[in-house]
Scaffold this motif. Structure first.
Motif, PDB file in Angstrom:
ATOM      1  N   THR A  54       0.927  -1.189  -0.025  1.00 13.21           N
ATOM      2  CA  THR A  54      -0.160   0.022  -0.113  1.00 13.21           C
ATOM      3  C   THR A  54       0.923   1.361  -0.078  1.00 13.21           C
ATOM      4  N   LEU A  55       0.772   2.032   0.849  1.00 14.80           N
ATOM      5  CA  LEU A  55       1.702   3.032   1.207  1.00 14.80           C
ATOM      6  C   LEU A  55       2.690   2.737   2.286  1.00 14.80           C
ATOM      7  N   VAL A  56       1.862   2.289   3.395  1.00 15.81           N
ATOM      8  CA  VAL A  56       2.660   2.238   4.550  1.00 15.81           C
ATOM      9  C   VAL A  56       3.633   1.029   4.490  1.00 15.81           C
ATOM     10  N   ASN A  57       3.696   0.164   3.632  1.00 16.93           N
ATOM     11  CA  ASN A  57       4.610  -0.958   3.678  1.00 16.93           C
ATOM     12  C   ASN A  57       5.467  -0.939   2.314  1.00 16.93           C
TER      13      ASN A  57
ATOM     14  N   ALA B 129       9.797   3.893  -4.687  1.00 17.97           N
ATOM     15  CA  ALA B 129       8.194   3.754  -5.043  1.00 17.97           C
ATOM     16  C   ALA B 129       7.301   4.580  -3.830  1.00 17.97           C
ATOM     17  N   HIS B 130       7.492   4.486  -2.630  1.00 15.29           N
ATOM     18  CA  HIS B 130       6.792   5.150  -1.817  1.00 15.29           C
ATOM     19  C   HIS B 130       6.724   6.797  -1.937  1.00 15.29           C
ATOM     20  N   MET B 131       7.545   7.344  -1.948  1.00 14.38           N
ATOM     21  CA  MET B 131       7.590   8.830  -1.926  1.00 14.38           C
ATOM     22  C   MET B 131       7.001   9.297  -3.146  1.00 14.38           C
TER      23      MET B 131
ATOM     24  N   ARG C 115       4.630   7.598  -4.710  1.00 16.27           N
ATOM     25  CA  ARG C 115       3.183   7.261  -4.588  1.00 16.27           C
ATOM     26  C   ARG C 115       2.620   8.458  -3.668  1.00 16.27           C
ATOM     27  N   ARG C 116       3.264   8.465  -2.622  1.00 15.90           N
ATOM     28  CA  ARG C 116       2.834   9.317  -1.548  1.00 15.90           C
ATOM     29  C   ARG C 116       2.345  10.736  -2.077  1.00 15.90           C
ATOM     30  N   ARG C 117       3.655  11.229  -2.674  1.00 16.32           N
ATOM     31  CA  ARG C 117       3.314  12.838  -3.399  1.00 16.32           C
ATOM     32  C   ARG C 117       2.105  12.836  -4.388  1.00 16.32           C
TER      33      ARG C 117
ATOM     34  N   ARG D  54       6.027  -2.006  12.790  1.00 18.31           N
ATOM     35  CA  ARG D  54       7.149  -3.073  12.585  1.00 18.31           C
ATOM     36  C   ARG D  54       7.902  -2.619  11.371  1.00 18.31           C
ATOM     37  N   ARG D  55       9.276  -2.954  11.423  1.00 22.22           N
ATOM     38  CA  ARG D  55      10.397  -2.933  10.462  1.00 22.22           C
ATOM     39  C   ARG D  55      11.403  -3.907  10.231  1.00 22.22           C
ATOM     40  N   LEU D  56      11.810  -3.987   9.029  1.00 21.03           N
ATOM     41  CA  LEU D  56      12.755  -5.086   8.779  1.00 21.03           C
ATOM     42  C   LEU D  56      14.092  -4.686   8.455  1.00 21.03           C
TER      43      LEU D  56
ATOM     44  N   GLY E 121       3.666   7.418  14.003  1.00 17.28           N
ATOM     45  CA  GLY E 121       5.017   7.043  13.253  1.00 17.28           C
ATOM     46  C   GLY E 121       5.863   8.284  13.406  1.00 17.28           C
ATOM     47  N   TYR E 122       6.685   8.142  12.371  1.00 15.57           N
ATOM     48  CA  TYR E 122       7.693   9.376  12.229  1.00 15.57           C
ATOM     49  C   TYR E 122       8.244   9.155  10.959  1.00 15.57           C
ATOM     50  N   GLY E 123       8.795  10.421  10.347  1.00 12.40           N
ATOM     51  CA  GLY E 123       9.623  10.252   9.237  1.00 12.40           C
ATOM     52  C   GLY E 123       8.628  10.182   7.999  1.00 12.40           C
ATOM     53  N   SER E 124       9.424   9.701   6.829  1.00 11.53           N
ATOM     54  CA  SER E 124       8.759   9.342   5.727  1.00 11.53           C
ATOM     55  C   SER E 124       7.370   8.836   5.535  1.00 11.53           C
ATOM     56  N   HIS E 125       6.970   8.049   6.370  1.00 10.91           N
ATOM     57  CA  HIS E 125       5.689   7.247   6.432  1.00 10.91           C
ATOM     58  C   HIS E 125       4.700   7.807   7.412  1.00 10.91           C
ATOM     59  N   GLN E 126       5.075   8.949   7.987  1.00 14.03           N
ATOM     60  CA  GLN E 126       4.187   9.398   9.243  1.00 14.03           C
ATOM     61  C   GLN E 126       3.059   9.543   8.645  1.00 14.03           C
ATOM     62  N   CYS E 127       2.074   9.028   9.437  1.00 16.54           N
ATOM     63  CA  CYS E 127       0.527   8.741   9.281  1.00 16.54           C
ATOM     64  C   CYS E 127       0.121   9.972   8.234  1.00 16.54           C
ATOM     65  N   MET E 128      -0.795   9.762   7.259  1.00 20.89           N
ATOM     66  CA  MET E 128      -1.172  10.864   6.304  1.00 20.89           C
ATOM     67  C   MET E 128      -2.372  11.460   6.848  1.00 20.89           C
TER      68      MET E 128
HETATM   69  C1  HEM Z   1       0.246   5.548   8.554  1.00 20.71           C
HETATM   70  C2  HEM Z   1      -1.163   5.856  12.982  1.00 20.71           C
HETATM   71  C3  HEM Z   1      -5.566   7.683  11.257  1.00 20.71           C
HETATM   72  C4  HEM Z   1      -4.210   6.981   7.002  1.00 20.71           C
HETATM   73  C5  HEM Z   1       0.121   5.283   9.708  1.00 20.71           C
HETATM   74  C6  HEM Z   1       1.198   4.822  10.748  1.00 20.71           C
HETATM   75  C7  HEM Z   1       0.665   5.059  11.888  1.00 20.71           C
HETATM   76  C8  HEM Z   1      -0.553   5.604  12.016  1.00 20.71           C
HETATM   77  C9  HEM Z   1       1.588   4.504  13.261  1.00 20.71           C
HETATM   78  C10 HEM Z   1       2.623   4.190  10.324  1.00 20.71           C
HETATM   79  C11 HEM Z   1       3.534   5.360  10.188  1.00 20.71           C
HETATM   80  C12 HEM Z   1       4.937   5.323   9.857  1.00 20.71           C
HETATM   81  O1  HEM Z   1       5.303   3.932   9.474  1.00 20.71           O
HETATM   82  O2  HEM Z   1       5.918   5.933  10.247  1.00 20.71           O
HETATM   83  C13 HEM Z   1      -2.786   6.177  12.874  1.00 20.71           C
HETATM   84  C14 HEM Z   1      -3.413   6.662  14.151  1.00 20.71           C
HETATM   85  C15 HEM Z   1      -4.547   7.314  13.636  1.00 20.71           C
HETATM   86  C16 HEM Z   1      -4.606   7.224  12.371  1.00 20.71           C
HETATM   87  C17 HEM Z   1      -2.921   6.280  15.651  1.00 20.71           C
HETATM   88  C18 HEM Z   1      -5.699   7.805  14.802  1.00 20.71           C
HETATM   89  C19 HEM Z   1      -5.672   8.358  15.632  1.00 20.71           C
HETATM   90  C20 HEM Z   1      -5.574   7.552  10.074  1.00 20.71           C
HETATM   91  C21 HEM Z   1      -6.563   8.183   9.115  1.00 20.71           C
HETATM   92  C22 HEM Z   1      -6.137   7.923   7.951  1.00 20.71           C
HETATM   93  C23 HEM Z   1      -4.795   7.411   7.742  1.00 20.71           C
HETATM   94  C24 HEM Z   1      -7.800   8.671   9.492  1.00 20.71           C
HETATM   95  C25 HEM Z   1      -6.776   8.305   6.634  1.00 20.71           C
HETATM   96  C26 HEM Z   1      -7.676   9.064   6.362  1.00 20.71           C
HETATM   97  C27 HEM Z   1      -2.892   6.618   6.947  1.00 20.71           C
HETATM   98  C28 HEM Z   1      -1.811   6.414   5.680  1.00 20.71           C
HETATM   99  C29 HEM Z   1      -0.520   5.957   6.025  1.00 20.71           C
HETATM  100  C30 HEM Z   1      -0.681   5.834   7.620  1.00 20.71           C
HETATM  101  C31 HEM Z   1      -2.466   6.592   4.213  1.00 20.71           C
HETATM  102  C32 HEM Z   1       0.630   5.539   5.308  1.00 20.71           C
HETATM  103  C33 HEM Z   1       1.559   6.715   4.917  1.00 20.71           C
HETATM  104  C34 HEM Z   1       2.754   6.232   4.360  1.00 20.71           C
HETATM  105  O3  HEM Z   1       3.475   5.033   4.516  1.00 20.71           O
HETATM  106  O4  HEM Z   1       3.182   7.086   3.542  1.00 20.71           O
HETATM  107  N1  HEM Z   1      -1.012   5.564  10.559  1.00 20.71           N
HETATM  108  N2  HEM Z   1      -3.390   6.634  11.735  1.00 20.71           N
HETATM  109  N3  HEM Z   1      -4.459   7.321   9.284  1.00 20.71           N
HETATM  110  N4  HEM Z   1      -2.019   6.351   7.940  1.00 20.71           N
HETATM  111 FE1  HEM Z   1      -2.520   6.694   9.994  1.00 20.71          FE
END
Ligand code: HEM
Length: 427
Positions: A97-100, A105-107, A109-111, A306-308, A360-367
């Motif tokens: 997806t994005l998160v994994n 490729a990730h950045m 797609r994220r952009r 998780r990370r590898l 999370g933190y960094g390039s994958h931080q929750c969008m």
């Molecule tokens: C990624 C937590 C709500 C969409 C993540 C990650 C965490 C997280 C821990 C992984 C970050 C990393 O690897 O650094 C949370 C928590 C939420 C929440 C605690 C609510 C309190 C949402 C919502 C959405 C969302 C509401 C969508 C509308 C995403 C997406 C990613 C992501 C798309 C992947 C980003 C990437 O890999 O570039 N989230 N999330 N999250 N989250 Fe959330």
């Protein structure tokens, strides 16, 4: 026992169990010994290296080149051949997806998919969140007691998530069951019998996501994020692949709603247990955003990720061989006294609380973090305004789904005296 780097496994590390006991009761407290004495340890039961201090967890998040997120959605417990056969029967193909996804490729797609998360876009959802919250509170405000999870906190974030993605509102209870199955399938330790049931539900969820996607493809004109992604696919088919769209449709439903529902339930638990803090936000709603953030720090809804390791690495001075899997425990990091003063205390005025790692933190931080924050703020604004006198039903047993990562009570019962509702006194 000996860890994969040749060092002996301590008794505490050998005893660590992610699926029952202290970690399920209170994961941050269960890892206090680790933060204090052995901040990076190998868990033989889990087969993962566990990382528990703030600086180390952040360093792992920061270095996506050495620590790949590729295993973020992998089953933490391998399932039986019978369960895998069921998933194959449904053509289950959850993939990147994005998160994994790894770089680059990730950045890219994220952009390409960031647009829907920009503040101006998120603002479109706010009136709906407000309206839904008022409607749901209207249903129970005169009653005197309610299970907030069942009657509000699950359904509103699910409705908002579907709206955000552009998915028509379907049977909410079915989607709730599917989401729980996905969590158990990915982060849980189901028994052999459970694995079969979970595989059926996950398989159906996958097929459901595929059907919704096909329907959307016919006319992807709406404002939803998935519709936007379908339109972008036409311009960049190699970046936004079919597999991505299908996987994201399923993962997105869970990512966007379960996390927010759980985070709000966790926040209400913390705030209602500290009357002074609750009364303060009732008296001054401008305190709500920081209070919600402080609750995310103390009790986030994703407690570990998780990370590898893609190469031989050092984490906190511990040598970790290439190919190792890491469980990085954000809730433990958030309780690290090296970074947060009096880390176990609720301080709604804390000035560095937004430095927590629950998103999370960094390039994958929750969008979706700002959408989640907006929802939490509105829930708290409406509940403090209309039910400032509510309290937790005493002695309720809180019930959690055993798994490594997703955390929130299944039920949260509160009660109040309806004759004291402010709107009766001052309509
Ligand atoms: C990624 C937590 C709500 C969409 C993540 C990650 C965490 C997280 C821990 C992984 C970050 C990393 O690897 O650094 C949370 C928590 C939420 C929440 C605690 C609510 C309190 C949402 C919502 C959405 C969302 C509401 C969508 C509308 C995403 C997406 C990613 C992501 C798309 C992947 C980003 C990437 O890999 O570039 N989230 N999330 N999250 N989250 Fe959330």
């Amino acid at each position: 026992g000996v860890a994969p780097n040749g060092c002996p496994v301590s008794a505490d590390a050998a005893g660590f169990d992610a699926f029952s006991g202290p970690y399920q009761l209170d994961p941050a407290e269960a890892l206090r010994w680790s933060r204090e004495r052995e901040p990076v340890f190998f868990s033989p039961r889990l087969g993962y290296w566990v990382v528990t201090r703030y600086e180390d967890v952040k360093a792992v998040f920061r270095n996506a080149a050495a620590f790949s997120p590729a295993i973020a959605l992998e089953k933490v417990t391998p399932t039986s051949e019978a369960a895998n056969a069921i998933l194959r029967r449904y053509d289950y193909g959850m993939n990147r997806t994005l998160v994994n996804e790894d770089e680059p490729a990730h950045m890219e797609r994220r952009r390409a998919l960031l647009h829907s998360f920009l503040p101006a876009e998120l603002a479109h959802h706010e009136p709906m969140v407000r309206r839904l919250t008022r409607e749901y509170v209207d249903r129970f405000v005169g009653r005197g007691e309610v299970d907030l999870v069942d009657e509000m906190l699950w359904e509103i974030p699910l409705t908002v998530a579907l709206h955000f993605l552009g998915v028509p509102e379907e049977d909410m209870d079915t989607l709730r069951a599917y989401s729980i199955a996905h969590t158990v399938n990915t982060w849980g330790r189901p028994s052999p019998e459970e694995q079969l049931k979970v595989a059926e539900a996950v398989g159906k969820f996958w097929q459901y996501a595929g059907r919704v996607l096909e329907k959307m493809r016919a006319n992807p004109a709406g404002h939803g994020w998935m519709e936007y992604a379908i339109r972008r696919q036409k311009e960049m088919p190699e970046v936004i692949t079919d597999s991505y769209l299908h996987s994201m449709m399923m993962a997105g439903i869970v990512a966007a709603h379960e996390t927010t529902a759980n985070a709000t339930a966790n926040a209400l638990l913390i705030l209602l247990r500290d009357r002074e803090a609750w009364d303060a936000i009732c008296a001054d709603p401008s305190l709500i955003p920081n209070a919600a953030e402080e609750c995310l720090r103390l009790s986030g809804s994703i407690v570990a990720w998780r990370r590898l390791a893609l190469e031989d690495v050092q984490v906190g001075g511990v040598a970790i061989p290439k190919g190792s899997k890491l469980l990085i425990v954000m809730t433990s990091a958030n309780h690290d006294g090296r970074h947060f003063e009096n880390p176990d205390e609720l301080d709604i005025y804390r000035d560095n609380t937004t430095e927590h790692l629950s998103f999370g933190y960094g390039s994958h931080q929750c969008m979706g973090k700002n959408l989640a924050r907006m929802e939490m703020r509105i829930f708290l604004e409406e509940l403090t305004r209309r039910l400032p006198h509510m309290e937790l039903v005493p002695d309720q047993v809180l019930d959690y789904l055993p798994n490594t990562s997703f955390r929130g009570p299944h039920h949260l019962r509160v009660r109040w005296d309806p004759s004291l509702n402010p709107e009766r006194r001052d309509p």
